[in-house]
Scaffold this motif. Structure first.
Motif, mmCIF file in Angstrom:
data_model
loop_
_atom_site.group_PDB
_atom_site.id
_atom_site.type_symbol
_atom_site.label_atom_id
_atom_site.label_comp_id
_atom_site.label_asym_id
_atom_site.label_seq_id
_atom_site.Cartn_x
_atom_site.Cartn_y
_atom_site.Cartn_z
ATOM 1 N N LEU A 49 0.829 -1.204 0.000
ATOM 2 C CA LEU A 49 0.000 0.000 0.000
ATOM 3 C C LEU A 49 0.867 1.259 0.000
ATOM 4 C CD1 LEU A 49 -2.885 1.256 0.341
ATOM 5 C CD2 LEU A 49 -2.459 1.171 2.796
ATOM 6 N N LEU A 50 1.946 1.230 0.746
ATOM 7 C CA LEU A 50 2.803 2.407 0.851
ATOM 8 C C LEU A 50 3.625 2.654 -0.410
ATOM 9 C CD1 LEU A 50 3.919 2.173 4.546
ATOM 10 C CD2 LEU A 50 2.193 3.636 3.541
ATOM 11 N N LYS A 51 3.814 1.628 -1.221
ATOM 12 C CA LYS A 51 4.540 1.808 -2.478
ATOM 13 C C LYS A 51 3.714 2.610 -3.480
ATOM 14 C CE LYS A 51 7.502 -2.187 -2.107
ATOM 15 N NZ LYS A 51 7.880 -3.487 -2.661
ATOM 16 N N LYS A 52 2.405 2.572 -3.315
ATOM 17 C CA LYS A 52 1.520 3.371 -4.165
ATOM 18 C C LYS A 52 1.505 4.794 -3.610
ATOM 19 C CE LYS A 52 -1.511 -0.570 -4.936
ATOM 20 N NZ LYS A 52 -2.849 -1.102 -4.707
ATOM 21 N N SER A 53 1.435 5.753 -4.480
ATOM 22 C CA SER A 53 1.456 7.141 -4.015
ATOM 23 C C SER A 53 0.049 7.734 -3.961
ATOM 24 C CB SER A 53 2.341 7.981 -4.932
ATOM 25 O OG SER A 53 1.822 7.968 -6.241
ATOM 26 N N ALA A 54 -0.931 6.906 -3.729
ATOM 27 C CA ALA A 54 -2.320 7.357 -3.698
ATOM 28 C C ALA A 54 -2.561 8.315 -2.531
ATOM 29 C CB ALA A 54 -3.256 6.161 -3.589
ATOM 30 N N LYS A 55 -3.254 9.375 -2.824
ATOM 31 C CA LYS A 55 -3.566 10.373 -1.791
ATOM 32 C C LYS A 55 -4.592 9.846 -0.792
ATOM 33 C CE LYS A 55 -1.126 13.735 -3.549
ATOM 34 N NZ LYS A 55 0.204 13.920 -3.057
ATOM 35 N N ASP A 56 -5.374 8.833 -1.202
ATOM 36 C CA ASP A 56 -6.407 8.303 -0.310
ATOM 37 C C ASP A 56 -5.870 7.216 0.630
ATOM 38 O OD1 ASP A 56 -6.008 6.501 -2.376
ATOM 39 O OD2 ASP A 56 -8.125 5.958 -2.536
ATOM 40 N N ASN A 57 -4.566 6.967 0.597
ATOM 41 C CA ASN A 57 -3.945 6.015 1.501
ATOM 42 C C ASN A 57 -3.967 6.600 2.915
ATOM 43 O OD1 ASN A 57 -2.292 4.364 2.980
ATOM 44 N ND2 ASN A 57 -0.457 4.753 1.797
ATOM 45 N N PRO A 58 -4.640 5.946 3.856
ATOM 46 C CA PRO A 58 -4.760 6.519 5.205
ATOM 47 C C PRO A 58 -3.547 6.273 6.099
ATOM 48 C CG PRO A 58 -5.966 4.469 5.103
ATOM 49 C CD PRO A 58 -5.439 4.737 3.702
ATOM 50 N N LEU A 59 -2.572 5.462 5.641
ATOM 51 C CA LEU A 59 -1.471 5.052 6.509
ATOM 52 C C LEU A 59 -0.127 5.611 6.074
ATOM 53 C CD1 LEU A 59 -2.408 1.279 6.794
ATOM 54 C CD2 LEU A 59 -3.029 3.108 8.344
ATOM 55 N N VAL A 60 0.772 5.764 7.045
ATOM 56 C CA VAL A 60 2.164 6.122 6.789
ATOM 57 C C VAL A 60 3.044 5.211 7.633
ATOM 58 C CG1 VAL A 60 1.763 8.544 6.183
ATOM 59 C CG2 VAL A 60 2.149 7.933 8.565
ATOM 60 N N ARG A 61 4.261 4.964 7.152
ATOM 61 C CA ARG A 61 5.235 4.190 7.928
ATOM 62 C C ARG A 61 6.069 5.190 8.717
ATOM 63 N NH1 ARG A 61 8.730 -0.002 4.725
ATOM 64 N NH2 ARG A 61 6.690 0.057 3.815
ATOM 65 N N VAL A 62 6.158 4.997 10.027
ATOM 66 C CA VAL A 62 6.912 5.929 10.861
ATOM 67 C C VAL A 62 8.266 5.368 11.278
ATOM 68 C CG1 VAL A 62 4.911 7.229 11.650
ATOM 69 C CG2 VAL A 62 5.625 5.213 12.923
ATOM 70 N N LYS A 63 8.435 4.078 11.181
ATOM 71 C CA LYS A 63 9.718 3.394 11.324
ATOM 72 C C LYS A 63 9.503 1.979 10.817
ATOM 73 C CE LYS A 63 10.245 1.971 16.022
ATOM 74 N NZ LYS A 63 10.709 2.242 17.369
ATOM 75 N N PRO A 64 10.555 1.207 10.604
ATOM 76 C CA PRO A 64 10.361 -0.115 9.996
ATOM 77 C C PRO A 64 9.328 -0.970 10.733
ATOM 78 C CG PRO A 64 12.678 0.420 10.051
ATOM 79 C CD PRO A 64 11.962 1.498 10.833
ATOM 80 N N GLY A 65 8.300 -1.362 10.001
ATOM 81 C CA GLY A 65 7.250 -2.213 10.554
ATOM 82 C C GLY A 65 6.210 -1.505 11.382
ATOM 83 N N VAL A 66 6.367 -0.208 11.608
ATOM 84 C CA VAL A 66 5.454 0.555 12.467
ATOM 85 C C VAL A 66 4.683 1.567 11.615
ATOM 86 C CG1 VAL A 66 5.261 2.090 14.468
ATOM 87 C CG2 VAL A 66 6.989 0.273 14.434
ATOM 88 N N PHE A 67 3.369 1.563 11.804
ATOM 89 C CA PHE A 67 2.493 2.386 10.977
ATOM 90 C C PHE A 67 1.636 3.307 11.828
ATOM 91 C CE2 PHE A 67 3.633 -1.386 8.713
ATOM 92 C CZ PHE A 67 3.883 -0.932 7.432
#
Length: 100
Positions: A51-69
């Motif tokens: 999901l994070l590899k896609k640059s969709a604006k509607d993606n509700p998540l971000v990765r804040v450190k490895p494995g942590v969202f």
């Protein structure tokens, strides 16, 4: 509910960033996943990474450190405070990190 929808819902309920294994455990506990399978934590990690590899604006998540969202809508203070709480808890193992 899909894995990504379940992850977003778990993060909303908990209110702080979580490791994908914790997200999976809570999603299963709250019966949020429509399909679990043999290794749901691996699936969750892979789905969130994809999901994070896609640059969709509607993606509700971000990765804040490895494995942590975290949720994209959270401010930096909320994320930082959540990470501080998480680092005070038991350390996450490195097993499965390659899936992210």
């Amino acid at each position: 509910m899909t894995f990504t929808e379940a992850a977003a819902e778990v993060l909303r309920q908990v209110g702080r960033p979580l490791h994908y294994k914790e997200i999976t455990d809570i999603a299963i506990e709250k019966n949020l996943l429509s399909h679990v399978g043999k290794s749901p934590e691996v699936t969750m990690g892979a789905r969130l990474a994809a999901l994070l590899k896609k640059s969709a604006k509607d993606n509700p998540l971000v990765r804040v450190k490895p494995g942590v969202f975290a949720l994209r809508e959270w401010d930096e203070k909320t994320i930082a405070e959540g990470l501080a709480v998480q680092s005070a808890g038991p350390a996450q193992g490195e097993e499965g990190e390659a899936a992210t």
